[in-house]
Scaffold this active site. Sequence first.
Site, PDB file in Angstrom:
ATOM      1  N   ASN A 386      56.067  55.367  64.852  1.00 16.83           N
ATOM      2  CA  ASN A 386      56.538  54.063  65.274  1.00 16.83           C
ATOM      3  C   ASN A 386      56.306  52.999  64.193  1.00 16.83           C
ATOM      4  OD1 ASN A 386      57.208  51.712  66.550  1.00 16.83           O
ATOM      5  ND2 ASN A 386      56.017  52.069  68.382  1.00 16.83           N
ATOM      6  N   ASP A 387      55.045  52.638  63.982  1.00 15.67           N
ATOM      7  CA  ASP A 387      54.764  51.549  63.050  1.00 15.67           C
ATOM      8  C   ASP A 387      55.309  51.807  61.643  1.00 15.67           C
ATOM      9  OD1 ASP A 387      53.504  50.137  65.029  1.00 15.67           O
ATOM     10  OD2 ASP A 387      51.493  50.803  64.492  1.00 15.67           O
ATOM     11  N   VAL A 388      55.308  53.074  61.221  1.00 15.42           N
ATOM     12  CA  VAL A 388      55.700  53.373  59.846  1.00 15.42           C
ATOM     13  C   VAL A 388      57.211  53.257  59.626  1.00 15.42           C
ATOM     14  CG1 VAL A 388      53.713  54.855  59.433  1.00 15.42           C
ATOM     15  CG2 VAL A 388      55.843  55.865  60.225  1.00 15.42           C
ATOM     16  N   ALA A 427      49.510  49.363  66.016  1.00 12.69           N
ATOM     17  CA  ALA A 427      49.308  47.983  65.593  1.00 12.69           C
ATOM     18  C   ALA A 427      49.617  47.002  66.725  1.00 12.69           C
ATOM     19  CB  ALA A 427      50.165  47.664  64.376  1.00 12.69           C
TER      20      ALA A 427
END
Lengths: 460, 97
Positions: A386-388, A427
């Site tokens: 997700n965050d990446v 995050a």
Amino acid sequence: MRALLQLAYLVAAACFIIGLRRLSSPATARSGNLISAVGMLIAIVVTLLDQRVVSFQWIILGGLLGAALGAWMARAVKMTAMPQMVAVLNGFGGGASALVAAAEWHRLVQPLQSFPLDTEISIYASTLIGWVTLTGSFVAFAKLQGLLPGQPVLFRGQHAINLLLVLAILGMSGFLLASGTEPSVFIALNVAAFVLGVLLVIPIGGADMPVVISLLNSYSGLAAAAAGFVIGNHGLIITGALVGASGIILTNIMCKAMNRSLANVLFGGVGATASGPGAAGKGGTARETNAEDAAALLAYAQAVVIVPGYGLAVAQAQHQARELADLLAKRGVDVKYGIHPVAGRMPGHMNVLLAEANVPYDKLCDMDSINPQFERTDVVVVVGANDVVNPAARSSPGSPLYGMPILDVDKAANVIFLKRSLNPGFAGVDNELFYNEKTSMLFGDAKESLTKLVGEVKQL
Amino acid sequence: MSDSLVTLIVIFVLAMFVGFEVITKVPSLLHTPLMSGSNAISGITAVGAIVVAGGGATTLAAVLGFLAVVMAMINVVGGYLVTDRMLQMFKKKPDDK
């Protein structure tokens, strides 16, 4: 004789350096590991010939027990659990260094002589680094294994307590250096270092573990080097420095890949406030797809990139991912894997998992080589990441992710997210890509979704 | 500060530089085996543990040494074997299964 021993240690150190050098390519890496192991064997065998070694029963007993346990662990561990394994191994290395320092201290104070200042300083350094490595690594292990909560454990006055502990350790070391040989103070020093390791790692969240494990890796090397200073052994010092350097480099790479400073990772407690503004449910409606449509999209594409994340490791879905890629490749689709440096829970975690699933390593692309290719990619399949891949890292200066290097999957023509829900990643930031018109969501467990996709592609 | 200590520090610093040079060449593909492999190397503390455990000083020293040998050997043997297990999986062409 003593010179001969030191030369033998030099040979061992050379073997280690050659071994590390050969890790620069997967083709030579395995033989490099063997060379390194031979170096270790040389070092251990010549140490047994050291004239200071007079009795062997403890060595043989301990050696056999340790070797058996180590071999069993190496055999039993699952590839998905590799971060825990490395944490534990790290911890034992640190613990051994601390114990060597304690035994040396005990030996040197026995006849109550004043022992050399540099040896004494080395002993306290080795004690401190060794125990911090041991307990820190075991806390990291417990978090990765789910024995402790993965979220940061924060309490009031945490930094103050840590600071007090560090000051106490310095004070006790100073006291021992100045006046002597009080066993109770030395024991208190050991206990303080032991506790410090726990307190340093407990406020760090699960997704920051790649940094922590790299850092502890570095500590275990420095602990070995410190033990080398204690007993005046060149081999230990060289080797410890090599490992220390390796850990520092990896720590640095991980921090850069998360766009955070080391201090921020260690003391920031990020993730503790995951329900802040911008959490799930904002930003529009996401388009849900089903396995049938997604399979059709994939089967008639020309270029597909699979982006794995920690969710793939949790679901142990690496084999299903490879099965899907193989099926697509048979239909003439060009399939690659795009791997972010901090995907997973340790550096290189995804590569090991996919290698286990028999994916040839030339299909595993790192961020720099895959990013320019997304524009020519028809479909990106994001599995449990997700965050990446969150474009907010490029576009919204207010986001906690801003500035983090990401995989530019939004440049591809279509994106399929295999995910359990729309919840934000570690995050705690919502991902605008979910609501993009070229994105479709395939909800469910990664393994089940991939299995369904495989079934659907087969029927086409 | 004694000459021998200076020698040890020189060795340490130069080895750090060698480490930086060698390890920056390891591709991210192999970072996990790098960690477990360098980990195994840090089990070189086994050498110190053996000296302590076999030193025949006191019972306490022997017990501490024994524990150190156990820990260091777990580190060495476990580290090398698990690294080998990982590295044998990295292949250019998939196996036919």
